[in-house]
Write a protein that holds these residues in place. Structure first.
Motif, PDB file in Angstrom:
ATOM      1  N   SER A 288       0.866  -1.382   0.058  1.00 30.72           N
ATOM      2  CA  SER A 288      -0.354  -0.049   0.241  1.00 30.72           C
ATOM      3  C   SER A 288       0.565   1.125   0.012  1.00 30.72           C
ATOM      4  O   SER A 288       0.572   2.666  -0.748  1.00 30.72           O
ATOM      5  CB  SER A 288      -0.795   0.342   1.251  1.00 30.72           C
ATOM      6  OG  SER A 288      -1.657  -1.156   1.355  1.00 30.72           O
ATOM      7  N   ALA A 289       1.652   1.349   0.914  1.00 32.24           N
ATOM      8  CA  ALA A 289       2.943   2.319   0.762  1.00 32.24           C
ATOM      9  C   ALA A 289       3.867   2.519  -0.229  1.00 32.24           C
ATOM     10  O   ALA A 289       3.534   3.190  -0.736  1.00 32.24           O
ATOM     11  CB  ALA A 289       3.458   1.860   2.184  1.00 32.24           C
ATOM     12  N   THR A 290       3.706   1.436  -0.907  1.00 33.32           N
ATOM     13  CA  THR A 290       4.706   1.899  -2.501  1.00 33.32           C
ATOM     14  C   THR A 290       3.537   2.445  -3.914  1.00 33.32           C
ATOM     15  O   THR A 290       4.280   3.038  -4.314  1.00 33.32           O
ATOM     16  CB  THR A 290       5.218  -0.410  -2.954  1.00 33.32           C
ATOM     17  OG1 THR A 290       6.000  -0.362  -1.521  1.00 33.32           O
ATOM     18  CG2 THR A 290       5.965   0.381  -4.474  1.00 33.32           C
ATOM     19  N   THR A 291       2.636   1.867  -3.674  1.00 30.98           N
ATOM     20  CA  THR A 291       1.470   2.442  -4.419  1.00 30.98           C
ATOM     21  C   THR A 291       1.342   3.159  -4.257  1.00 30.98           C
ATOM     22  O   THR A 291       1.005   4.538  -5.442  1.00 30.98           O
ATOM     23  CB  THR A 291       0.315   1.335  -4.347  1.00 30.98           C
ATOM     24  OG1 THR A 291       0.438  -0.411  -4.256  1.00 30.98           O
ATOM     25  CG2 THR A 291      -0.927   2.108  -5.251  1.00 30.98           C
ATOM     26  N   MET A 292       0.890   4.397  -2.652  1.00 27.10           N
ATOM     27  CA  MET A 292       0.989   5.712  -2.499  1.00 27.10           C
ATOM     28  C   MET A 292       2.364   5.835  -3.521  1.00 27.10           C
ATOM     29  O   MET A 292       2.000   6.978  -3.554  1.00 27.10           O
ATOM     30  CB  MET A 292       0.515   5.547  -1.149  1.00 27.10           C
ATOM     31  CG  MET A 292       0.222   7.069  -1.264  1.00 27.10           C
ATOM     32  SD  MET A 292      -0.462   7.812   0.637  1.00 27.10           S
ATOM     33  CE  MET A 292      -1.033   9.099   0.584  1.00 27.10           C
ATOM     34  N   ALA A 293       3.486   5.698  -2.988  1.00 33.98           N
ATOM     35  CA  ALA A 293       4.184   6.658  -3.281  1.00 33.98           C
ATOM     36  C   ALA A 293       4.566   6.414  -4.790  1.00 33.98           C
ATOM     37  O   ALA A 293       5.027   7.865  -4.918  1.00 33.98           O
ATOM     38  CB  ALA A 293       6.168   5.524  -2.733  1.00 33.98           C
ATOM     39  N   ASP A 294       4.371   6.061  -5.464  1.00 36.12           N
ATOM     40  CA  ASP A 294       4.242   5.815  -7.173  1.00 36.12           C
ATOM     41  C   ASP A 294       3.202   6.862  -7.483  1.00 36.12           C
ATOM     42  O   ASP A 294       3.715   7.721  -8.107  1.00 36.12           O
ATOM     43  CB  ASP A 294       3.724   4.709  -7.580  1.00 36.12           C
ATOM     44  CG  ASP A 294       3.976   3.904  -9.191  1.00 36.12           C
ATOM     45  OD1 ASP A 294       5.516   4.776  -9.485  1.00 36.12           O
ATOM     46  OD2 ASP A 294       2.938   4.403  -9.528  1.00 36.12           O
ATOM     47  N   PHE A 295       2.049   6.817  -6.866  1.00 39.55           N
ATOM     48  CA  PHE A 295       1.589   7.780  -7.055  1.00 39.55           C
ATOM     49  C   PHE A 295       1.370   9.588  -6.827  1.00 39.55           C
ATOM     50  O   PHE A 295       1.597  10.163  -7.791  1.00 39.55           O
ATOM     51  CB  PHE A 295      -0.394   7.948  -6.653  1.00 39.55           C
ATOM     52  CG  PHE A 295      -1.479   8.573  -6.606  1.00 39.55           C
ATOM     53  CD1 PHE A 295      -1.707   8.925  -7.577  1.00 39.55           C
ATOM     54  CD2 PHE A 295      -1.355  10.049  -5.790  1.00 39.55           C
ATOM     55  CE1 PHE A 295      -2.649   9.755  -8.127  1.00 39.55           C
ATOM     56  CE2 PHE A 295      -2.654  10.500  -6.079  1.00 39.55           C
ATOM     57  CZ  PHE A 295      -3.543  10.515  -7.357  1.00 39.55           C
ATOM     58  N   ILE A 296       2.075   9.358  -5.891  1.00 38.45           N
ATOM     59  CA  ILE A 296       2.896  10.620  -5.409  1.00 38.45           C
ATOM     60  C   ILE A 296       3.805  11.745  -6.304  1.00 38.45           C
ATOM     61  O   ILE A 296       3.991  12.419  -6.894  1.00 38.45           O
ATOM     62  CB  ILE A 296       3.265  10.799  -3.878  1.00 38.45           C
ATOM     63  CG1 ILE A 296       2.001  10.556  -2.727  1.00 38.45           C
ATOM     64  CG2 ILE A 296       3.906  12.386  -3.345  1.00 38.45           C
ATOM     65  CD1 ILE A 296       1.196  11.591  -2.999  1.00 38.45           C
ATOM     66  N   LEU A 297       4.609  10.568  -6.729  1.00 44.70           N
ATOM     67  CA  LEU A 297       5.661  11.270  -7.160  1.00 44.70           C
ATOM     68  C   LEU A 297       4.967  11.275  -8.750  1.00 44.70           C
ATOM     69  O   LEU A 297       5.708  12.192  -9.176  1.00 44.70           O
ATOM     70  CB  LEU A 297       6.907   9.561  -8.177  1.00 44.70           C
ATOM     71  CG  LEU A 297       7.850   9.506  -6.818  1.00 44.70           C
ATOM     72  CD1 LEU A 297       8.178   8.463  -7.526  1.00 44.70           C
ATOM     73  CD2 LEU A 297       8.490  10.142  -6.339  1.00 44.70           C
ATOM     74  N   SER A 298       3.955  10.136  -9.349  1.00 42.39           N
ATOM     75  CA  SER A 298       3.287  10.710 -10.370  1.00 42.39           C
ATOM     76  C   SER A 298       2.809  12.566 -10.254  1.00 42.39           C
ATOM     77  O   SER A 298       2.586  13.534 -11.374  1.00 42.39           O
ATOM     78  CB  SER A 298       2.199  10.093 -10.442  1.00 42.39           C
ATOM     79  OG  SER A 298       2.711   8.410 -11.165  1.00 42.39           O
ATOM     80  N   VAL A 299       2.118  12.874  -9.707  1.00 37.35           N
ATOM     81  CA  VAL A 299       1.517  13.857  -9.354  1.00 37.35           C
ATOM     82  C   VAL A 299       2.124  15.151  -9.440  1.00 37.35           C
ATOM     83  O   VAL A 299       1.955  16.211  -9.839  1.00 37.35           O
ATOM     84  CB  VAL A 299       0.681  14.000  -8.212  1.00 37.35           C
ATOM     85  CG1 VAL A 299       0.175  15.957  -7.391  1.00 37.35           C
ATOM     86  CG2 VAL A 299      -0.539  12.766  -7.590  1.00 37.35           C
TER      87      VAL A 299
END
Length: 309
Positions: A288-299
């Motif tokens: 979950s943390a990995t998926t969220m981090a990937d999303f934040i980097l995309s933002v």
């Protein structure tokens, strides 16, 4: 010098690193003779027996005797105690990381391979120890023939984008892979700490890219709120309601990882509030943390005009 600070190292997880119990993967040797078994040489500090830990203490003037009644981590605690009381702990730790402590187990490596193995082992051990010390605001550094514990942020420097460590998907994946390895090894506490580190470092990075000072590292929820406000990640009433539900779920990930880490991670003692988690729960937290981090980097990349987000 305040040697009392070195008592922070009296943590079983840290002791396991210092006595060589915890390893960090296989060392890929191209030159070592397979006869010696170095095809499976483990990255990490040399494994010290209880007797050898006592011998290290004696090198620095201790009378610590091996009696066979204690675990190796307990002898390591005794070593730290003596080092703190004698004021020689910085030198004693330096010996544990020094190449002279490594030669006993790797006689089959040539000079270049040995230097690479030693460097990788020291780097991996320090990184792991500093993950454990990080949330207390401290880190371990090697300075010549001494090892010091220093504050991570004794003062708050002015942030400059050119000095910001680059965090990308490969970096997040490397953190995630190490956390998953801990899950598979049954080190769920460590995995939870790493899950939080994934989020915190990502939040810090995207804020620093905007020349914004991250809030206190002690409260990851406040840190995420900073990110959400800066990048306008609030729910949009004109957006598809399913997208808004996904965005609201991000906040739950932050809160859950933070709470699980606080109540179950290796940086806290056992108490009534300590959680008992299973392997699949620890893996869920990391993923979950990995998926969220990937999303934040995309933002952040989209916000900066990068079409490859």
């Amino acid at each position: 010098m305040d040697f009392e600070k070195y008592n922070l190292l009296k943590n079983k997880e840290i002791a396991k690193i210092l006595d060589g119990d915890e390893t960090f993967g296989d060392f890929e040797s191209t030159n070592a003779n397979p006869y010696f078994g170095f095809s499976t040489l483990k990255i990490g500090l040399p494994r010290l027996s209880g007797r050898e830990i006592c011998d290290v203490a004696k090198m620095f003037g201790s009378t610590l005797e091996y009696d066979g009644n204690n675990s190796r981590w307990q002898y390591m605690f005794d070593l730290i105690d003596y080092g703190v009381k004698s004021g020689r702990i910085d030198n004693m730790l330096a010996y544990l990381f020094d190449d002279s402590n490594f030669v006993r187990n790797v006689n089959g490596l040539n000079k270049d391979e040995f230097e690479r193995f030693h460097s990788k082992s020291v780097e991996s051990a320090l990184e792991r120890i500093n993950t454990l010390l990080h949330f207390g605001g401290n880190k371990l550094i090697i300075d010549g023939k001494k090892v010091h514990i220093v504050s991570v942020n004794p003062s708050t420097p002015k942030i400059s984008v050119k000095n910001v460590k680059t965090i990308d998907r490969n970096y997040i994946k490397s953190l995630s892979d190490r956390a998953v390895t801990n899950v598979d090894s049954g080190h769920y506490d460590s995995a939870l700490t790493q899950a939080r580190t994934i989020l915190e470092e990502t939040f810090d990075y995207v804020l620093e890219k905007r020349n914004i000072q991250p809030s206190s590292k002690g409260d990851i929820n406040k840190l995420y709120k900073q990110v959400k406000d800066e990048y306008k990640m609030h729910e949009n009433k004109n957006a598809d309601k399913r997208i808004n539900r996904l965005l609201s779920g991000l906040e739950n990930i932050v809160s859950a990882v933070s709470e699980m880490r606080n109540k179950n991670s290796d940086s806290h003692g056992v108490g009534e509030s300590r959680l008992t988690i299973d392997k699949h729960h620890a893996r869920l937290a990391v993923n979950s943390a990995t998926t969220m981090a990937d999303f934040i980097l995309s933002v952040e990349k989209k916000s900066a005009g990068d079409n490859n987000y």
